[in-house]
Design a protein around this motif. Structure first.
Motif, PDB file in Angstrom:
ATOM      1  N   ILE A   3       0.868  -1.174   0.000  1.00 35.69           N
ATOM      2  CA  ILE A   3       0.000   0.000   0.000  1.00 35.69           C
ATOM      3  C   ILE A   3       0.900   1.218   0.000  1.00 35.69           C
ATOM      4  O   ILE A   3       1.542   1.533   0.976  1.00 35.69           O
ATOM      5  N   ASN A   4       0.947   1.884  -1.101  1.00 38.70           N
ATOM      6  CA  ASN A   4       1.852   3.010  -1.213  1.00 38.70           C
ATOM      7  C   ASN A   4       1.393   4.150  -0.319  1.00 38.70           C
ATOM      8  O   ASN A   4       0.247   4.553  -0.361  1.00 38.70           O
ATOM      9  N   SER A  22       4.959  -3.893  -5.197  1.00 36.82           N
ATOM     10  CA  SER A  22       3.820  -4.793  -5.007  1.00 36.82           C
ATOM     11  C   SER A  22       4.230  -6.181  -4.556  1.00 36.82           C
ATOM     12  O   SER A  22       3.392  -6.988  -4.195  1.00 36.82           O
ATOM     13  N   GLY A  23       5.515  -6.471  -4.590  1.00 36.56           N
ATOM     14  CA  GLY A  23       5.985  -7.816  -4.305  1.00 36.56           C
ATOM     15  C   GLY A  23       6.351  -8.550  -5.578  1.00 36.56           C
ATOM     16  O   GLY A  23       7.305  -9.316  -5.614  1.00 36.56           O
ATOM     17  N   SER A  24       5.620  -8.309  -6.665  1.00 33.29           N
ATOM     18  CA  SER A  24       5.946  -8.920  -7.959  1.00 33.29           C
ATOM     19  C   SER A  24       6.681  -7.951  -8.868  1.00 33.29           C
ATOM     20  O   SER A  24       7.452  -8.352  -9.728  1.00 33.29           O
ATOM     21  N   HIS A  25       6.409  -6.664  -8.710  1.00 33.48           N
ATOM     22  CA  HIS A  25       7.117  -5.657  -9.488  1.00 33.48           C
ATOM     23  C   HIS A  25       7.249  -4.387  -8.654  1.00 33.48           C
ATOM     24  O   HIS A  25       6.551  -4.201  -7.660  1.00 33.48           O
ATOM     25  N   THR A  26       8.172  -3.545  -9.082  1.00 30.61           N
ATOM     26  CA  THR A  26       8.479  -2.318  -8.343  1.00 30.61           C
ATOM     27  C   THR A  26       8.482  -1.139  -9.297  1.00 30.61           C
ATOM     28  O   THR A  26       8.973  -1.239 -10.424  1.00 30.61           O
ATOM     29  N   THR A  76      11.221   7.622   3.220  1.00 30.10           N
ATOM     30  CA  THR A  76       9.962   6.915   2.993  1.00 30.10           C
ATOM     31  C   THR A  76      10.253   5.438   2.758  1.00 30.10           C
ATOM     32  O   THR A  76      11.393   5.055   2.451  1.00 30.10           O
ATOM     33  N   ILE A  77       9.224   4.591   2.901  1.00 31.93           N
ATOM     34  CA  ILE A  77       9.381   3.144   2.817  1.00 31.93           C
ATOM     35  C   ILE A  77       8.296   2.545   1.914  1.00 31.93           C
ATOM     36  O   ILE A  77       7.279   3.176   1.645  1.00 31.93           O
ATOM     37  N   SER A  78       8.536   1.307   1.485  1.00 31.82           N
ATOM     38  CA  SER A  78       7.541   0.573   0.709  1.00 31.82           C
ATOM     39  C   SER A  78       7.729  -0.911   0.989  1.00 31.82           C
ATOM     40  O   SER A  78       8.865  -1.397   1.054  1.00 31.82           O
ATOM     41  N   ALA A  79       6.625  -1.630   1.161  1.00 29.20           N
ATOM     42  CA  ALA A  79       6.671  -3.074   1.402  1.00 29.20           C
ATOM     43  C   ALA A  79       5.629  -3.756   0.546  1.00 29.20           C
ATOM     44  O   ALA A  79       4.519  -3.258   0.387  1.00 29.20           O
ATOM     45  N   GLY A  80       5.984  -4.914  -0.012  1.00 25.80           N
ATOM     46  CA  GLY A  80       5.037  -5.687  -0.798  1.00 25.80           C
ATOM     47  C   GLY A  80       5.475  -7.120  -0.880  1.00 25.80           C
ATOM     48  O   GLY A  80       6.668  -7.401  -1.004  1.00 25.80           O
ATOM     49  N   GLY A  81       4.526  -8.056  -0.792  1.00 27.60           N
ATOM     50  CA  GLY A  81       4.911  -9.458  -0.786  1.00 27.60           C
ATOM     51  C   GLY A  81       5.895  -9.708   0.326  1.00 27.60           C
ATOM     52  O   GLY A  81       5.626  -9.450   1.502  1.00 27.60           O
ATOM     53  N   SER A  82       7.097 -10.161  -0.034  1.00 30.00           N
ATOM     54  CA  SER A  82       8.177 -10.379   0.940  1.00 30.00           C
ATOM     55  C   SER A  82       9.385  -9.516   0.610  1.00 30.00           C
ATOM     56  O   SER A  82      10.535  -9.904   0.816  1.00 30.00           O
ATOM     57  N   THR A  83       9.118  -8.334   0.063  1.00 30.52           N
ATOM     58  CA  THR A  83      10.163  -7.408  -0.375  1.00 30.52           C
ATOM     59  C   THR A  83       9.978  -6.057   0.297  1.00 30.52           C
ATOM     60  O   THR A  83       8.855  -5.647   0.588  1.00 30.52           O
ATOM     61  N   SER A  84      11.091  -5.370   0.567  1.00 32.65           N
ATOM     62  CA  SER A  84      11.044  -4.062   1.232  1.00 32.65           C
ATOM     63  C   SER A  84      11.975  -3.079   0.537  1.00 32.65           C
ATOM     64  O   SER A  84      13.036  -3.466   0.028  1.00 32.65           O
ATOM     65  N   PHE A  85      11.574  -1.794   0.543  1.00 35.84           N
ATOM     66  CA  PHE A  85      12.407  -0.728  -0.003  1.00 35.84           C
ATOM     67  C   PHE A  85      12.492   0.422   0.986  1.00 35.84           C
ATOM     68  O   PHE A  85      11.532   0.710   1.711  1.00 35.84           O
ATOM     69  N   PHE A  86      13.670   1.078   0.970  1.00 40.70           N
ATOM     70  CA  PHE A  86      13.940   2.207   1.847  1.00 40.70           C
ATOM     71  C   PHE A  86      14.514   3.336   0.992  1.00 40.70           C
ATOM     72  O   PHE A  86      15.523   3.153   0.316  1.00 40.70           O
ATOM     73  N   LEU A  87      13.886   4.486   0.999  1.00 36.97           N
ATOM     74  CA  LEU A  87      14.386   5.658   0.279  1.00 36.97           C
ATOM     75  C   LEU A  87      14.942   6.626   1.300  1.00 36.97           C
ATOM     76  O   LEU A  87      14.221   7.113   2.170  1.00 36.97           O
ATOM     77  N   THR A  88      16.244   6.896   1.218  1.00 39.04           N
ATOM     78  CA  THR A  88      16.895   7.756   2.205  1.00 39.04           C
ATOM     79  C   THR A  88      16.803   9.227   1.811  1.00 39.04           C
ATOM     80  O   THR A  88      16.471   9.571   0.679  1.00 39.04           O
ATOM     81  N   ILE A 110       2.805  -8.927   2.579  1.00 41.39           N
ATOM     82  CA  ILE A 110       1.812  -9.963   2.774  1.00 41.39           C
ATOM     83  C   ILE A 110       1.808 -10.485   4.206  1.00 41.39           C
ATOM     84  O   ILE A 110       0.765 -10.861   4.737  1.00 41.39           O
ATOM     85  N   ALA A 111       2.973 -10.496   4.874  1.00 46.19           N
ATOM     86  CA  ALA A 111       3.030 -10.997   6.250  1.00 46.19           C
ATOM     87  C   ALA A 111       4.054 -10.254   7.092  1.00 46.19           C
ATOM     88  O   ALA A 111       4.446 -10.725   8.158  1.00 46.19           O
ATOM     89  N   HIS A 112       4.520  -9.108   6.600  1.00 46.90           N
ATOM     90  CA  HIS A 112       5.447  -8.302   7.403  1.00 46.90           C
ATOM     91  C   HIS A 112       5.053  -6.833   7.317  1.00 46.90           C
ATOM     92  O   HIS A 112       4.360  -6.403   6.390  1.00 46.90           O
ATOM     93  N   THR A 113       5.477  -6.083   8.312  1.00 45.15           N
ATOM     94  CA  THR A 113       5.189  -4.657   8.389  1.00 45.15           C
ATOM     95  C   THR A 113       6.486  -3.896   8.576  1.00 45.15           C
ATOM     96  O   THR A 113       7.364  -4.318   9.343  1.00 45.15           O
ATOM     97  N   LEU A 114       6.633  -2.782   7.859  1.00 43.68           N
ATOM     98  CA  LEU A 114       7.745  -1.853   8.068  1.00 43.68           C
ATOM     99  C   LEU A 114       7.205  -0.613   8.753  1.00 43.68           C
ATOM    100  O   LEU A 114       6.150  -0.091   8.373  1.00 43.68           O
ATOM    101  N   ILE A 115       7.941  -0.139   9.748  1.00 46.56           N
ATOM    102  CA  ILE A 115       7.547   1.065  10.485  1.00 46.56           C
ATOM    103  C   ILE A 115       8.704   2.051  10.452  1.00 46.56           C
ATOM    104  O   ILE A 115       9.798   1.758  10.942  1.00 46.56           O
ATOM    105  N   LEU A 116       8.469   3.211   9.850  1.00 48.54           N
ATOM    106  CA  LEU A 116       9.460   4.279   9.805  1.00 48.54           C
ATOM    107  C   LEU A 116       9.206   5.229  10.964  1.00 48.54           C
ATOM    108  O   LEU A 116       8.117   5.801  11.073  1.00 48.54           O
ATOM    109  N   LYS A 117      10.209   5.375  11.816  1.00 47.80           N
ATOM    110  CA  LYS A 117      10.058   6.262  12.962  1.00 47.80           C
ATOM    111  C   LYS A 117      10.525   7.668  12.588  1.00 47.80           C
ATOM    112  O   LYS A 117      11.187   7.894  11.564  1.00 47.80           O
ATOM    113  N   LYS A 118      10.171   8.628  13.427  1.00 47.34           N
ATOM    114  CA  LYS A 118      10.483  10.028  13.137  1.00 47.34           C
ATOM    115  C   LYS A 118      11.975  10.321  13.179  1.00 47.34           C
ATOM    116  O   LYS A 118      12.423  11.341  12.644  1.00 47.34           O
TER     117      LYS A 118
END
Length: 381
Positions: free
Chosen positions: A22-23, A190-194, A137-149, A92-100
């Motif tokens: 979910i973007n 999305s987990g299948s594409h980015t 900002t962050i993005s998670a999908g499927g079993s993949t994660s991204f971090f934009l610094t 799908i089964a994990h959560t990323l949390i970006l703190k302040k």
């Protein structure tokens, strides 16, 4: 030779395994004070709500501990799980949390290394800190994660079986974040594409790409692209879910491409596989897409919807599919939207509402399995 029914089975296996990212939507400027809702997130069977003061609430399915409350029991009423939060993203089964403070914490499943902490242990019921810091900002999908610094560098970690990390697809799992690109302003996975958006407005894609017909009429497959390539220009917002890509251009028009699970709003005769970016609707501020339906907010704050409606997620008091984009009058004028798998969330007049699937209490503690009219969602004090 395998027939099309076999390949459709393979496709839906991929689709369900890759949803759902979910973007994050733009910050909400509605209301004042610490109770202002700045982000809502509809996932597969769980929901997240973030207040302006950094309090993060979660509710719904929790079988992998992805709600971060040191348990695998479902949460039936929205419960505070963390403070000082800037943003949340769910796979799908994990959560990323970006703190302040710019640190990122992962919780739930980590079997592909999606936490980005250098490990690939099965799961964690308490948040684990990623190796990437100073994150914007962050993005998670499927079993993949991204971090934009903050310096515009994009880092990716986790599952890479479709080349969705933008590195050679023979690297199946990456448990330590890899540098993917620079001069990046946004990312959606999305987990299948980015998709990722460069500062010049170019949108890049990697992972599962377009449908490729086989030599014989009864077979096809998907093209996998592990090297990012440009699919659209002059874009200000991107959104990936399942095998679908959506983009809002700088002129506020919405464009789509990819696999059309009737979530594109292109009408009943639209192709299933939209190979090139295609115009849908204008005057758009926000977009959100679930597995089979989509929502947009127009400049007048009205909400427009399209897609499958088997759980009543379109909020039109029935379960009939709609293939064209139309106004959802029951939503009124909204400031935030989020489309999940079979349900929708929106914020109106500072209050959170939901409609559709409620099988894991992601909308209400009620035993009612689905709502075809919006129901008010209240957070615990």
């Amino acid at each position: 030779m395998k027939n099309k029914s076999f390949y459709f089975w393979i496709f839906f296996t991929i689709l369900y395994s890759c949803t759902d990212e979910i973007n994050p939507l733009p910050p909400n400027d509605e209301g004042e004070g610490d109770d202002q809702i700045v982000q809502i997130l509809a996932g597969e069977y769980n929901s997240f709500f973030l207040k302006d003061n950094g309090d993060l609430y979660a509710v719904g399915e929790n079988s992998s501990g992805q709600l971060g409350n040191n348990s695998t029991e479902d949460i039936t009423t929205p419960t505070k799980i963390m403070s000082d939060v800037k943003e949340v993203a769910s796979g799908i089964a994990h959560t990323l949390i970006l703190k302040k403070d710019g640190t990122v914490w992962g919780v739930g499943s980590n079997h592909s290394g999606q936490f980005g902490d250098g490990t690939d242990f099965n799961s964690s019921l308490i948040p684990v800190k990623s190796k990437v810091e100073n994150v914007k900002t962050i993005s998670a999908g499927g079993s993949t994660s991204f971090f934009l610094t903050e310096d515009g560098k994009l880092w990716g970690t986790g599952r890479n079986d479709y080349g969705q990390l933008g590195i050679p697809d023979d690297i199946y799992n990456k448990k330590t974040p890899a540098l993917i690109s620079e001069d990046v302003s946004d990312v959606s996975n999305s987990g299948s594409h980015t998709l990722f958006l460069k500062t010049n407005g170019d949108t890049y894609k990697m992972g599962i790409d377009t449908l490729v017909e086989g030599v014989n009429e009864d077979e096809y497959t998907y093209k996998l692209v592990s090297h990012p390539y440009v699919i659209e220009r002059d874009v200000r917002n991107i959104y990936a879910n399942g095998l679908a890509s959506m983009m809002i251009k700088n002129d506020n028009t919405l464009w789509v491409r990819g696999y059309n699970t009737r979530c594109f709003g292109l009408g009943p005769d639209a192709p299933i596989d939209v190979k090139k970016s295609t115009y849908v609707i204008s005057d758009i501020l926000q977009v959100s897409t679930g597995l089979f339906h989509s929502m947009v907010i127009k400049s007048d704050s009205t909400v427009w919807v399209t897609g499958l409606n088997f759980d009543g997620q379109l909020g039109i008091e029935d379960t009939t599919m709609r293939t064209n984009v139309f106004i959802a009058s029951n939503f009124g004028k909204a400031s935030l939207i989020s489309a999940g798998d079979g349900y929708s969330l929106f914020v109106k007049d500072g209050k959170i509402w939901g409609v559709g699937d409620n099988s894991h209490h992601q909308l209400s503690p009620s035993e009612q399995q689905k709502f075809t009219e919006p129901v008010l969602i209240e957070l615990e004090d």
